[in-house]
Design a protein around this motif. Sequence first.
Motif, mmCIF file in Angstrom:
data_model
loop_
_atom_site.group_PDB
_atom_site.id
_atom_site.type_symbol
_atom_site.label_atom_id
_atom_site.label_comp_id
_atom_site.label_asym_id
_atom_site.label_seq_id
_atom_site.Cartn_x
_atom_site.Cartn_y
_atom_site.Cartn_z
ATOM 1 N N UNK A 24 0.852 -1.279 0.189
ATOM 2 C CA UNK A 24 -0.042 0.071 0.139
ATOM 3 C C UNK A 24 1.000 1.441 0.066
ATOM 4 N N UNK A 25 1.899 1.070 0.725
ATOM 5 C CA UNK A 25 3.013 2.452 0.805
ATOM 6 C C UNK A 25 3.885 2.516 -0.551
ATOM 7 N N UNK A 26 3.907 1.625 -1.142
ATOM 8 C CA UNK A 26 4.873 1.428 -2.392
ATOM 9 C C UNK A 26 4.671 2.662 -3.190
ATOM 10 N N UNK A 27 3.430 2.800 -3.679
ATOM 11 C CA UNK A 27 3.209 4.050 -4.321
ATOM 12 C C UNK A 27 3.672 5.545 -3.837
ATOM 13 N N UNK A 28 3.685 5.568 -2.571
ATOM 14 C CA UNK A 28 4.424 6.894 -1.898
ATOM 15 C C UNK A 28 5.578 7.159 -2.212
ATOM 16 N N UNK A 29 6.343 6.043 -2.735
ATOM 17 C CA UNK A 29 7.635 6.443 -3.215
ATOM 18 C C UNK A 29 7.767 6.455 -4.715
ATOM 19 N N UNK A 30 6.613 6.387 -5.475
ATOM 20 C CA UNK A 30 6.339 6.723 -6.745
ATOM 21 C C UNK A 30 5.414 7.725 -6.771
ATOM 22 N N UNK A 31 4.632 7.707 -7.945
ATOM 23 C CA UNK A 31 3.519 8.790 -7.901
ATOM 24 C C UNK A 31 2.655 8.138 -7.251
ATOM 25 N N UNK A 32 1.794 9.094 -6.505
ATOM 26 C CA UNK A 32 0.704 8.608 -5.580
ATOM 27 C C UNK A 32 -0.547 8.613 -6.363
ATOM 28 N N UNK A 33 -1.140 7.078 -6.555
ATOM 29 C CA UNK A 33 -2.221 7.110 -7.381
ATOM 30 C C UNK A 33 -3.557 7.508 -6.416
ATOM 31 N N UNK A 34 -3.418 7.887 -5.109
ATOM 32 C CA UNK A 34 -4.594 8.014 -4.513
ATOM 33 C C UNK A 34 -5.669 9.233 -5.120
ATOM 34 N N UNK A 35 -6.762 8.835 -4.959
ATOM 35 C CA UNK A 35 -7.878 9.823 -5.773
ATOM 36 C C UNK A 35 -8.054 9.623 -7.121
ATOM 37 N N UNK A 36 -7.156 9.118 -7.724
ATOM 38 C CA UNK A 36 -7.314 8.757 -9.356
ATOM 39 C C UNK A 36 -8.439 7.688 -9.453
ATOM 40 N N UNK A 38 -10.102 4.559 -11.007
ATOM 41 C CA UNK A 38 -9.970 3.296 -11.178
ATOM 42 C C UNK A 38 -10.429 2.829 -12.707
ATOM 43 N N UNK A 39 -9.269 2.432 -13.426
ATOM 44 C CA UNK A 39 -9.893 1.923 -14.996
ATOM 45 C C UNK A 39 -10.032 0.450 -15.091
ATOM 46 N N UNK A 40 -9.346 -0.287 -14.310
ATOM 47 C CA UNK A 40 -9.536 -1.744 -14.517
ATOM 48 C C UNK A 40 -8.961 -2.512 -13.153
ATOM 49 N N UNK A 41 -9.403 -3.756 -12.921
ATOM 50 C CA UNK A 41 -8.913 -4.588 -11.744
ATOM 51 C C UNK A 41 -8.706 -6.040 -12.396
ATOM 52 N N UNK A 42 -7.387 -6.412 -12.235
ATOM 53 C CA UNK A 42 -7.120 -7.590 -12.592
ATOM 54 C C UNK A 42 -6.481 -8.494 -11.344
ATOM 55 N N UNK A 43 -6.171 -9.595 -11.877
ATOM 56 C CA UNK A 43 -5.792 -10.717 -10.868
ATOM 57 C C UNK A 43 -4.661 -11.531 -11.518
ATOM 58 N N UNK A 44 -3.429 -11.793 -10.791
ATOM 59 C CA UNK A 44 -2.443 -12.313 -11.502
ATOM 60 C C UNK A 44 -1.972 -13.178 -10.358
ATOM 61 N N UNK A 45 -1.277 -14.551 -10.625
ATOM 62 C CA UNK A 45 -0.526 -15.474 -9.932
ATOM 63 C C UNK A 45 -1.321 -16.633 -9.602
ATOM 64 N N UNK A 89 -0.619 -5.618 -4.035
ATOM 65 C CA UNK A 89 -1.142 -4.715 -4.934
ATOM 66 C C UNK A 89 -0.120 -4.036 -5.653
ATOM 67 N N UNK A 90 -0.516 -3.858 -6.808
ATOM 68 C CA UNK A 90 0.283 -3.063 -7.806
ATOM 69 C C UNK A 90 -0.462 -1.976 -8.691
ATOM 70 N N UNK A 91 -0.023 -0.890 -8.998
ATOM 71 C CA UNK A 91 -0.977 0.249 -9.720
ATOM 72 C C UNK A 91 -0.014 0.539 -10.968
ATOM 73 N N UNK A 92 -0.722 0.595 -11.772
ATOM 74 C CA UNK A 92 -0.160 1.170 -13.121
ATOM 75 C C UNK A 92 -1.022 2.299 -13.817
ATOM 76 N N UNK A 93 -0.189 3.548 -13.713
ATOM 77 C CA UNK A 93 -0.870 4.602 -14.112
ATOM 78 C C UNK A 93 -1.217 4.902 -15.693
ATOM 79 N N UNK A 94 -2.160 5.254 -16.235
ATOM 80 C CA UNK A 94 -2.614 5.452 -17.656
ATOM 81 C C UNK A 94 -3.338 6.757 -17.648
ATOM 82 N N UNK A 95 -3.208 7.120 -18.899
ATOM 83 C CA UNK A 95 -3.969 8.680 -18.960
ATOM 84 C C UNK A 95 -5.284 8.658 -18.351
ATOM 85 N N UNK A 96 -6.052 7.760 -18.580
ATOM 86 C CA UNK A 96 -7.522 7.579 -18.026
ATOM 87 C C UNK A 96 -7.728 7.732 -16.347
ATOM 88 N N UNK A 97 -6.328 7.095 -15.681
ATOM 89 C CA UNK A 97 -6.448 7.115 -14.467
ATOM 90 C C UNK A 97 -5.541 6.075 -13.838
#
Length: 575
Positions: A24-36, A38-45, A89-97
Amino acid sequence: MKIQKNYKHILLAAIFSISLVFSILAPAYAADPTGKTVTSITVTGNTTVPEATIMGAVKLKPGEALTADKVKQDMQAIYELGTFFDVVSNFNEVPEGVQVVYTVMENPVLQEIIIKGNTKVSSDKLSSMLTVKTGSILNSKALNENVRSIEEYYHDKGYILTKVSDVAMGTGGVLTITINEGMLEGIEVKGNEKTKTHVITREMKLKPNQPFNVKDAKRSMQKVYNLGYFEDVNMKLNPGKEPNAIVLETTVVEQKTGRFSIGGGYSKSDGMIGIIELGDDNFRGTGDKVKLHWEFGGSASNKNYEVSYTRPWLDDKQTSLGFSFYDMTNEYNDYDDDGDKKATYDKRRKGFDITLGRPQGEYVQNYITLKQRKDDYVEWISGEDYTKDPEYLKDNFGTTRSISLMRVYDSRDNVFSPTEGNRVALTAEFAGKALGGDFNYNKYTAETRNYLKVGHAQVVALRGTVGYADGKMPDSGRFAVGGSDTLRGYRDDQFKGNKMLAATAEYRFPIAKKVEGVAFTDVGKAWTGEGYKLNDLEASVGVGIRVSTPIGPIRLDYAQGSQGGRSHFSFGGQF
């Protein structure tokens, strides 16, 4: 032996918690996605668990604003499915969110289940309680529920110290469940100055180096108290040397079990008579019972005696042996059905009996008794003179030799003053000339006693007795009803016959310390001839007092029957 605990499941939970925080804290060291958005939710593994099952636990939806709390809740919900040991959890930023990706790590597939440490519950029984199955991915949530079910099952059976001490997943998909049943390391007895320690511990169902059972502890305390040697019995659990082990401390308060009495009397026919009686229900602290009664002086000098001895434990199977022999000449009264005295005479009874007993299970006891008794008509005193009726003397006086079989079921909590449980006794006596006696008869008796606690210290006690006999039976062998033990309000042994019915209901309530009151009703009668004449039963109602004294219980009753009122005074416990 120390129990080694496997903390693997704790380590997995810790890893998951750390992963959750860093994910959860990892995005804090990159760009913070909070508030953007959500365009999609997927599961891997996931390779075994369907994606639809995982997505069913996700509450975050595309189009919603991303928040740390929503992601945390989803990760927790996925983990609680029980089939994963980690979720990231991982987050990928896209133009839409932002795109949300949940990466899961599945538990291994369960190949084998091993259960260790169980001695009181079979592995098959414990395996049947497991909902996790081999060939399927391990579900840790279901496994935790199974662990709780196993512990609850043990506790319900009385093994309150039992716990699942270790759950370990080994290589190759082997799950090992280790059970610690809670060992009784030893038994300490305190307060027994007279009674031998083994006399106490042999009554206990609990044994050292066996799993502790609280139900067996309660039953053991009842059995020790029911010996009659102690005023009070208490048990306490102390920690043992090993983890999850205890030592049972049993404290007893001894009471007097020996008795000695001396008395005397005078009559014109016998002159001065002395009586000595002594006995001990816990002879020399061994648990043996001994009794001696001797009457001396008068015309029956050195003839009136009775000696009895009982050894309750001959071997480790609790085989008991008891015997008595006697030679007594006493005055007897015979009554008609109206309670009028019919005859008074002296009768001599001389003989012996030997009884062997052995338990069958916890509550059943079996006995066999060999009896020889000779009854002689000694002297007429008043009323009907039986010497003028030789046929009557032949039919009622002589030698009886018999074998009796008895089976007793007894679950009473306290044999001296029961508040719950019941006692059922079945007896069959077979007497015959083949044994060398003068009489041939078969005699059958069934008795049941039931106790119901109806208040804090109030008890309803019920008793019913039925008897049947056939063949040639002397007067001394017939069923007798009447008096303090069967039908109060009537004379002792007023009704005699080869058939009998009797029933009693008592309401018992405390009055003061060691003083108890009773209100009761008795019904019963004995008959000679065919059939039970139910329309001919006698009945009575009354009240009474019970007092516990150092010389034993004292009973005082007053009952009103169809022939008037009568008081009864006696020693000894109630039914």
